[in-house]
Design a protein around this motif. Sequence first.
Motif, mmCIF file in Angstrom:
data_model
loop_
_atom_site.group_PDB
_atom_site.id
_atom_site.type_symbol
_atom_site.label_atom_id
_atom_site.label_comp_id
_atom_site.label_asym_id
_atom_site.label_seq_id
_atom_site.Cartn_x
_atom_site.Cartn_y
_atom_site.Cartn_z
ATOM 1 N N GLN A 57 -22.183 108.599 -30.606
ATOM 2 C CA GLN A 57 -21.430 109.310 -31.643
ATOM 3 C C GLN A 57 -21.418 108.521 -32.947
ATOM 4 O O GLN A 57 -21.496 109.109 -34.036
ATOM 5 N N ILE A 58 -21.351 107.214 -32.867
ATOM 6 C CA ILE A 58 -21.422 106.376 -34.066
ATOM 7 C C ILE A 58 -22.802 106.504 -34.710
ATOM 8 O O ILE A 58 -22.924 106.651 -35.929
ATOM 9 N N ALA A 61 -22.998 109.654 -36.567
ATOM 10 C CA ALA A 61 -22.282 109.599 -37.850
ATOM 11 C C ALA A 61 -23.159 108.947 -38.917
ATOM 12 O O ALA A 61 -23.236 109.434 -40.054
ATOM 13 N N ARG A 64 -25.821 111.422 -39.969
ATOM 14 C CA ARG A 64 -25.271 112.458 -40.854
ATOM 15 C C ARG A 64 -25.003 111.901 -42.247
ATOM 16 O O ARG A 64 -25.280 112.570 -43.254
ATOM 17 N N HIS A 65 -24.468 110.675 -42.317
ATOM 18 C CA HIS A 65 -24.215 110.071 -43.630
ATOM 19 C C HIS A 65 -25.518 109.921 -44.408
ATOM 20 O O HIS A 65 -25.566 110.181 -45.611
#
Length: 123
Positions: A57-58, A61, A64-65
């Motif tokens: 999940q990290i 992220a 996505r960033h």
Amino acid sequence: MPKTKTPAQLAGTAAEAIRALNHVTLNSKALPYPPHVSETVQALVAMVDRLPQALQQISGAVRRHAEHGLIRMDDGTDPAKAAGEVSSYLADAIDDVDKLSVSLHVAASVLFHMGTAEKAEVH
């Protein structure tokens, strides 16, 4: 109403819990009998088995960033390349955690069968 902790605060709490475990187990009497060791290892197994999801999940992220142009590197390097490196290293970490999990599961399986001898003394 309790305030929701951030992901960084939750990770910090987990790190602090391991630090406290390391500290308390310096005392040989902290794990006086085999079932205490087993119970502790079982809890560590549960923690380790949850790490891959957090790392995935990290990684998501960071991806996505990068896709949304939210990353700026303070050293001027390419943000997309840096995000790719992070994802690669997190994938390596997940593989390493999976190996750790296998070893802990085997240890936990053996420990599960350990009891305390009748004439046991805490040393």
